[in-house]
Design an enzyme around this catalytic site. Structure first.
Site, PDB file in Angstrom:
ATOM      1  N   ASP A  48     -23.715 -13.871  -6.986  1.00 15.55           N
ATOM      2  CA  ASP A  48     -25.076 -14.426  -6.960  1.00 15.55           C
ATOM      3  C   ASP A  48     -25.313 -15.205  -5.661  1.00 15.55           C
ATOM      4  OD1 ASP A  48     -23.586 -16.699  -7.573  1.00 15.55           O
ATOM      5  OD2 ASP A  48     -24.780 -17.258  -9.339  1.00 15.55           O
ATOM      6  N   SER A  49     -24.269 -15.329  -4.815  1.00 22.30           N
ATOM      7  CA  SER A  49     -24.466 -15.895  -3.478  1.00 22.30           C
ATOM      8  C   SER A  49     -25.502 -15.074  -2.701  1.00 22.30           C
ATOM      9  CB  SER A  49     -23.146 -15.923  -2.704  1.00 22.30           C
ATOM     10  OG  SER A  49     -22.521 -14.659  -2.731  1.00 22.30           O
ATOM     11  N   LYS A 117     -18.981 -11.434 -14.265  1.00 26.15           N
ATOM     12  CA  LYS A 117     -18.411 -12.756 -13.982  1.00 26.15           C
ATOM     13  C   LYS A 117     -19.367 -13.814 -14.494  1.00 26.15           C
ATOM     14  CE  LYS A 117     -18.335 -14.850  -9.707  1.00 26.15           C
ATOM     15  NZ  LYS A 117     -19.083 -16.108  -9.972  1.00 26.15           N
ATOM     16  N   GLU A 119     -19.799 -18.298 -14.879  1.00 25.96           N
ATOM     17  CA  GLU A 119     -19.265 -19.601 -14.483  1.00 25.96           C
ATOM     18  C   GLU A 119     -18.998 -20.478 -15.702  1.00 25.96           C
ATOM     19  OE1 GLU A 119     -21.691 -21.604 -11.576  1.00 25.96           O
ATOM     20  OE2 GLU A 119     -21.749 -19.853 -10.250  1.00 25.96           O
ATOM     21  N   GLU A 186     -12.699 -22.082  -7.586  1.00 23.36           N
ATOM     22  CA  GLU A 186     -13.510 -22.434  -6.411  1.00 23.36           C
ATOM     23  C   GLU A 186     -13.329 -23.900  -6.028  1.00 23.36           C
ATOM     24  OE1 GLU A 186     -17.529 -20.960  -6.213  1.00 23.36           O
ATOM     25  OE2 GLU A 186     -17.963 -22.165  -4.440  1.00 23.36           O
TER      26      GLU A 186
HETATM   27  O1  KIV Z   1     -21.506 -15.522  -5.776  1.00 26.76           O
HETATM   28  C1  KIV Z   1     -20.446 -15.558  -5.157  1.00 26.76           C
HETATM   29  O2  KIV Z   1     -20.387 -15.168  -4.001  1.00 26.76           O
HETATM   30  C2  KIV Z   1     -19.287 -16.103  -5.858  1.00 26.76           C
HETATM   31  C3  KIV Z   1     -18.007 -16.371  -5.169  1.00 26.76           C
HETATM   32  C4  KIV Z   1     -16.852 -16.508  -6.072  1.00 26.76           C
HETATM   33  C5  KIV Z   1     -17.650 -15.784  -3.935  1.00 26.76           C
HETATM   34  O3  KIV Z   1     -19.378 -16.360  -7.008  1.00 26.76           O
END
Ligand code: KIV
Length: 262
Positions: A48-49, A117, A119, A186
């Site tokens: 999501d970056s 993924k 968080e 992270e």
């Molecule tokens: O969104 C992202 O880029 C991430 C990182 C772990 C690189 O979650």
């Protein structure tokens, strides 16, 4: 990586057992996915970056399911055989399990993701268990959580006190028990990254958690020097594409202006 090796969740387990490192990189479009996969990177994360590196948002919070699906489909088209991970957008999995399962299902069914993924540690472990129970592999993400910047008061390194390191260990154990196939760590001190890696059975993938984790993940645009707003401390720049890009486009604009472009 052997380019003929098809990466699956079993590869992650095997690599940790064999003490072989895992490489992961963020990608957001088809050509980058094709290059990163053919370069031998083990896993592609549609992180999501991309909200910040590509879409121009100030942080990752506005990023939507539709944007995530759009980019993950492009990555899948660019690298049909790669292990592709879909990063669940803020508020696509927090409201209730039903919505989370539906959205993770869309990642797999519509965008062709191999895993999702999300968080959070202990707080999201019941959800991880449900997703894995449905057959959706989950990459966990603990430590600094960019989707929590408002409650944390910014991007803060974690694990700096013994108590916080203990909390991170408890989180790591919870996501492992819930069935996550690996976890991102992270922004934490190297010793904490090492301690977590030695104390859980699933691979740890570091972004700013030191060299002793089982793998590393980097944001492609940081690695290529393409994201110029700021450079996180943990970013490793391997090229200066931003500068090269600007020089090329400036030369083109000058050529047109001066009539040299024919
Ligand atoms: O969104 C992202 O880029 C991430 C990182 C772990 C690189 O979650």
């Amino acid at each position: 990586m052997n380019p003929n090796e098809k990466v699956t969740v079993a590869t992650f387990r095997k690599r940790k057992a064999a003490g072989e490192k895992i490489s992961m990189i963020t990608v957001y479009d088809a050509p980058s996915a094709a290059i990163c996969h053919s370069a031998g990177v083990d896993a592609l994360l549609v992180g999501d970056s991309l909200a910040m590196t590509v879409l121009g948002y100030k942080n990752t919070l506005p990023y939507t399911m539709e944007e995530a699906l759009h980019h993950t489909k492009a990555v899948r088209r660019g690298a049909p055989d790669a292990f592709v991970i879909f990063d669940m957008p803020f508020m696509s999995y927090q409201t209730c399990d039903e919505e989370a399962l539906r959205n993770a299902g869309r990642a797999v069914k519509e965008a062709g993701a191999d895993a999702v993924k999300l968080e959070g540690g202990a707080a999201v472990s019941p959800l991880i268990e449900k997703l894995v129970g449905c057959g959706i592999p989950v990459l966990a993400h603990i430590g600094l959580l960019p989707q929590h910047i408002m409650t944390a008061g910014g991007y803060r390194k974690t694990g700096k006190t013994p108590e916080d390191a203990e909390r991170l260990l408890a989180d790591a154990k919870k996501v492992e028990e819930a069935g996550a196939f690996a976890t991102v760590l992270e922004c934490m001190p190297d010793e904490v990254g090492k301690m977590l890696s030695e104390n859980i059975g699933i691979p740890t993938i570091s972004i700013g958690a030191g060299p002793d984790c089982d793998g590393q993940v980097q944001v492609l645009n940081d690695l290529l020097g393409l994201f110029e707003e700021f450079t996180p401390k943990h970013a490793r720049k391997y090229a200066e594409f931003g500068r090269i890009f600007r020089e090329a486009v400036t030369a083109y604009a000058d050529d047109v202006k001066t009539g040299k472009f024919r």
